[in-house]
Design a protein around this motif. Structure first.
Motif: not given
Length: 196
Positions: A66-68, A70-72, A74, A62-64
């Motif tokens: 979300r982080l992915s 969020e990076f997209d 950004y 889940d964290k991965h």
């Protein structure tokens, strides 16, 4: 036959032997009962550890994700900002040039009213036209106002004039200062007189 009588010490030894035999049997039974119980607790512990590990894996997934995401977002946002900067990077410079363009237009109007310097007027008009072409290549566009409906997105009303006819109400009668757009973005609103 004579009955043999046991010595009290022998009886006690026999009793102790019987008790130790019983105790040994009891201990074996307890050990046998405890062994499966320990295996169950080990199995339960393994199941519990497995569930915790699965939960941790799900949390990390889940964290991965979300982080992915969020990076997209950004990356897309920075690309958009860079494109906007490239597109409208000259806005400050072009805004500073607009008063010079206004002076050019005033000079041409004054020269048109005079009959003396026709050759000079033609030269200034050529320079003005060339200047407008260069600015148009950079994305600068004049806001057309003559005879158009008043639109607050592009124009600023500085005077309200009684309408000469009913169909001219809400229309622009005169442009006091020309407005300009840079790549579909208004960098200076046109100052106009509107029919009321």
């Amino acid at each position: 036959m004579k009955e043999e009588k046991n010595n009290p010490q022998e009886e006690e030894v026999l009793k102790n032997e019987e008790m130790t035999d019983e105790a040994a049997c009891d201990q074996e039974a307890v050990a046998q009962e405890e062994a499966p119980a320990e295996e169950l607790t080990v199995e339960e512990q393994l199941v519990k550890d497995l569930e915790e590990a699965q939960k941790e894996v799900e949390d990390l997934k889940d964290k991965h994700l979300r982080l992915s995401a969020e990076f997209d977002n950004y990356r897309k946002r920075t690309l958009k900002e860079k494109a906007e900067l490239i597109k409208n990077g000259a806005e400050k410079t072009l805004t500073a040039i607009l008063p010079v363009l206004d002076d050019f237009e005033r000079a041409i109007k004054n020269m048109e009213s005079s009959e003396e310097n026709k050759a000079m007027l033609e030269g200034v008009q050529l320079i003005h036209t060339k200047f407008l072409k260069v600015l148009a290549q950079e994305g600068l566009q004049k806001i057309e106002t003559e005879g158009k409906d008043f639109d607050t997105d592009f124009c600023e009303a500085i005077a309200l004039i009684p309408a000469p006819s009913e169909e001219l109400k809400g229309k622009i009668l005169d442009c006091v200062q020309t407005g300009y757009m840079l790549n579909d973005k208004v960098i200076r609103h046109a100052k106009v007189a509107v029919a009321q």
